[in-house]
Design a protein around this motif. Structure first.
Motif, mmCIF file in Angstrom:
data_model
loop_
_atom_site.group_PDB
_atom_site.id
_atom_site.type_symbol
_atom_site.label_atom_id
_atom_site.label_comp_id
_atom_site.label_asym_id
_atom_site.label_seq_id
_atom_site.Cartn_x
_atom_site.Cartn_y
_atom_site.Cartn_z
ATOM 1 N N HIS A 157 0.852 -1.195 0.000
ATOM 2 C CA HIS A 157 0.000 0.000 0.000
ATOM 3 C C HIS A 157 0.888 1.246 0.000
ATOM 4 N N ASN A 158 0.412 2.280 -0.653
ATOM 5 C CA ASN A 158 1.182 3.520 -0.713
ATOM 6 C C ASN A 158 0.213 4.681 -0.928
ATOM 7 N N PHE A 159 -0.370 5.161 0.168
ATOM 8 C CA PHE A 159 -1.318 6.278 0.052
ATOM 9 C C PHE A 159 -1.087 7.251 1.199
ATOM 10 N N ASP A 160 -1.573 8.478 1.009
ATOM 11 C CA ASP A 160 -1.519 9.424 2.128
ATOM 12 C C ASP A 160 -2.871 9.445 2.828
ATOM 13 N N VAL A 161 -2.843 9.882 4.080
ATOM 14 C CA VAL A 161 -4.062 9.867 4.887
ATOM 15 C C VAL A 161 -4.399 11.284 5.337
ATOM 16 N N HIS A 162 -5.651 11.657 5.202
ATOM 17 C CA HIS A 162 -6.145 12.946 5.715
ATOM 18 C C HIS A 162 -7.286 12.641 6.665
ATOM 19 N N PHE A 163 -7.029 12.784 7.945
ATOM 20 C CA PHE A 163 -8.030 12.463 8.966
ATOM 21 C C PHE A 163 -8.561 13.774 9.526
ATOM 22 N N ILE A 164 -9.842 13.995 9.359
ATOM 23 C CA ILE A 164 -10.440 15.277 9.756
ATOM 24 C C ILE A 164 -11.552 15.011 10.755
ATOM 25 N N GLU A 165 -11.394 15.506 11.978
ATOM 26 C CA GLU A 165 -12.474 15.360 12.946
ATOM 27 C C GLU A 165 -13.101 16.724 13.186
ATOM 28 N N THR A 220 -22.677 25.768 11.105
ATOM 29 C CA THR A 220 -21.508 25.296 11.863
ATOM 30 C C THR A 220 -20.831 24.144 11.128
ATOM 31 N N GLY A 221 -21.622 23.220 10.598
ATOM 32 C CA GLY A 221 -21.051 22.105 9.836
ATOM 33 C C GLY A 221 -20.231 22.615 8.655
ATOM 34 N N LYS A 222 -20.779 23.608 7.964
ATOM 35 C CA LYS A 222 -20.066 24.177 6.809
ATOM 36 C C LYS A 222 -18.766 24.840 7.243
ATOM 37 N N SER A 223 -18.862 25.684 8.281
ATOM 38 C CA SER A 223 -17.672 26.446 8.664
ATOM 39 C C SER A 223 -16.609 25.566 9.322
ATOM 40 N N LEU A 224 -17.034 24.578 10.112
ATOM 41 C CA LEU A 224 -16.028 23.700 10.744
ATOM 42 C C LEU A 224 -15.179 23.007 9.680
ATOM 43 N N LEU A 225 -15.832 22.507 8.634
ATOM 44 C CA LEU A 225 -15.072 21.833 7.572
ATOM 45 C C LEU A 225 -14.255 22.846 6.780
ATOM 46 N N GLY A 226 -14.911 23.933 6.389
ATOM 47 C CA GLY A 226 -14.230 24.940 5.566
ATOM 48 C C GLY A 226 -13.008 25.537 6.239
ATOM 49 N N GLU A 227 -13.038 25.653 7.571
ATOM 50 C CA GLU A 227 -11.926 26.270 8.306
ATOM 51 C C GLU A 227 -10.929 25.250 8.855
ATOM 52 N N SER A 228 -11.171 23.969 8.594
ATOM 53 C CA SER A 228 -10.278 22.940 9.131
ATOM 54 C C SER A 228 -8.927 22.965 8.407
ATOM 55 N N HIS A 229 -7.838 22.958 9.187
ATOM 56 C CA HIS A 229 -6.484 22.950 8.594
ATOM 57 C C HIS A 229 -6.235 21.656 7.820
ATOM 58 N N GLU A 230 -6.768 20.562 8.370
ATOM 59 C CA GLU A 230 -6.567 19.262 7.697
ATOM 60 C C GLU A 230 -7.293 19.253 6.338
#
Lengths: 71, 455
Positions: free
Chosen positions: B387-395, B430-440
């Motif tokens: 396997h060779n992939f990158d991971v983006h984990f966003i909470e 809030t759902g929109k802004s939390l994702l939109g402003e997430s650094h990840e």
């Protein structure tokens, strides 16, 4: 997680527990610990047909090596 | 007479077992191209609060262009949504109706007083006769309401016809084992039943059957078709006690319903939040198990994105203010619900570590190879990982809201199916802004842009 290396003369996809992993021979396969049945895809020109292993205490640099021979 | 007739909607038997048929994730060979960027979403429980927050995240994904693919958005790339309880309404609605969700989900679900409608059904004398039957209860009224007014009486066969992209994993909890029960055909194969004819509304009702307020959803454990045998992954897992207890109990919880049908002729399901209030365990299992849909895609994936939408609150508690021990009702309620969020943060941490260790394995091989190359090794090549992939984990959760007053307000929202219009709008925003402003999330977009430019 544990690590498995399947060795065969040709490049083949590795089947684990009857599931095609999409990963190949001579690649280190990351897999959970425990009992697994290993075989290869493609022509049945290898032996044994299936190898049953218990995977534990491996590392990515020291994977459990499982070999198949050409018939 | 009416009492004698009232019975919950039974799951039908599976007459012929077809291993690649029914509501399951498509085979890897069918999805190779779409697997390169694999996006999995986990929608938590939390009633309408969770449904609205996850809907806001879907809106933001739909507003985010997919780099290098004009006309497509990140939402088009979502492959899997795993959900529990309130989050299951949004997940199931999107699975059935796709982008129509942005036209009518707010009016058909989020802005409705579902709780009030259920109470009115409960007080309707016509339903009293039905409710007098031991085989018909409050959850069956809820299912009828969801089927009729939210999901257009759709069954899982409709989800198959919709293309299974994204694949929707609706999670409930088996009351006997405490294990997660996911509405997929492989799970229904074990109970000898055809999921295709089962209504989506009943699955969502099971996923959101909050203890005490709603009764469990019951299923029949039918005899299996002759051709069916337990998957080898389960059979081998049963040998793993002491070697890998996680796998052993995962296997045992499945095998018991196949191997001991006489002991378990019925299965009773409750809120998915009782076993995992994030919907994340399903994604972890599918990554770890050899038969898992994510495991089978490790070789094909280039980018793995996991977005956890967690609507957990911190309601104000008054129990500690009184010397007198809490009464029976308080104790019963807490006993049933206190576990729902106890280990959510640990589950997130475990998932992050699992994925991070996969990445580190590849990095370790590369680092060792570099040392060998530098110090002379006669060209020896260490076998690379498959396997060779990158991971983006966003909470995403309310604790990340920067404005203190807003954060406090969100953390105090109730868990129910009846929120005020302003509260619903606040949660969507809030759902929109939390994702939109997430650094990840920013990192993910940058990676995808660079990947496109590098082609």
């Amino acid at each position: 997680m544990e690590y498995l290396l399947v060795v065969f003369a040709d490049k083949r996809r590795v089947i684990i527990d009857e599931v095609d992993t999409g990963q190949h021979t001579d690649e280190v396969i990351e897999l959970e610990a425990g009992h697994h049945d290993i075989t290869l895809s493609g022509p049945k020109d290898f032996m044994p047909e299936i190898k049953s292993v218990v995977l534990q205490n491996s590392t990515v640099l020291n994977p459990l090596e499982v070999g198949f021979a050409k018939k | 007479m009416l009492t004698a007739c009232a019975h919950y909607a039974e799951n039908v038997p599976l007459h012929t077992y077809q291993p690649d048929s029914g509501y399951m994730y498509p085979a890897p060979l069918e999805t190779q191209e779409q697997d390169k960027l694999f996006i999995a979403l986990a929608f938590s429980g939390g009633g309408t609060r969770a449904a609205a927050l996850s809907y806001g995240v879907l809106k933001e994904l739909n507003a985010t262009p997919l780099p290098g693919n004009p006309g497509f958005t990140l939402l088009d790339e979502v492959d899997l949504i795993s959900s529990v309880s309130g989050g299951s309404f949004t997940a199931a609605y999107y699975g059935l109706f796709h982008k129509e969700i942005f036209k009518d989900f707010e009016s058909r679900f989020l802005h409705r007083d579902i709780q009030g409608e259920l109470m009115r059904k409960l007080y309707n004398p016509v339903n009293w006769f039905k409710l007098a039957s031991p085989y018909y209860s409050r959850i069956d009224l809820a299912q009828e309401l969801y089927d009729k007014t939210v999901f257009n009486s759709a069954v899982f066969e409709n989800l198959v016809q919709e293309g299974r992209h994204p694949f929707i994993a609706l999670n409930a909890t088996n009351m006997t084992t405490g294990a997660q029960f996911t509405f997929t055909q492989p799970q229904f194969d074990i109970v000898g039943s055809d999921l295709g004819q089962f209504t989506v509304g009943r699955a969502v009702a099971a996923s959101s059957a909050f203890p005490f307020l709603l009764s469990p959803v019951s299923l029949l454990n039918h005899p299996s078709p002759d051709q069916y045998a337990l998957p080898l992954d389960v059979v081998n897992g049963l040998k793993d006690f002491g070697i890998n207890n996680r796998r052993y109990f995962w296997a045992l919880n499945r095998a018991e319903y196949q191997n001991n049908k006489a002991g378990h002729p019925y299965i009773h399901l409750m809120d998915g939040g009782l076993s995992d209030n994030l919907g994340l365990r399903y994604i972890i299992d599918e990554y770890e198990c050899a038969s898992g849909l994510l495991f089978q895609r490790k070789a094909a994936m280039q980018h793995l994105v996991v977005i956890v939408v967690n609507a957990k609150t911190q309601p104000l508690e008054s129990l500690d203010r009184h010397e007198k021990p809490p009464g029976l009702m308080d104790v019963a309620y807490k006993t049933a619900t206190v576990s729902m969020d106890n280990y959510s943060f640990e589950t997130v941490q475990a998932a992050k570590e699992l994925l991070s260790n996969s990445i580190k394995a590849g990095q370790n091989v590369a680092a060792c190879q570099k040392i060998l190359d530098t110090h002379g090794s006669d060209g020896y090549r260490i076998p690379e990982t498959g396997h060779n992939f990158d991971v983006h984990f966003i909470e995403l959760n309310f604790l990340q809201v920067k404005d203190a007053a807003l954060r406090k307000k969100l953390l105090a929202l109730p868990t129910n199916f009846s929120l005020k219009p302003k509260e619903v709008q606040l949660l969507i925003d809030t759902g929109k802004s939390l994702l939109g402003e997430s650094h990840e999330f920013e990192d993910l977009l940058q990676t995808l842009s660079q990947n496109h430019e590098g082609k």
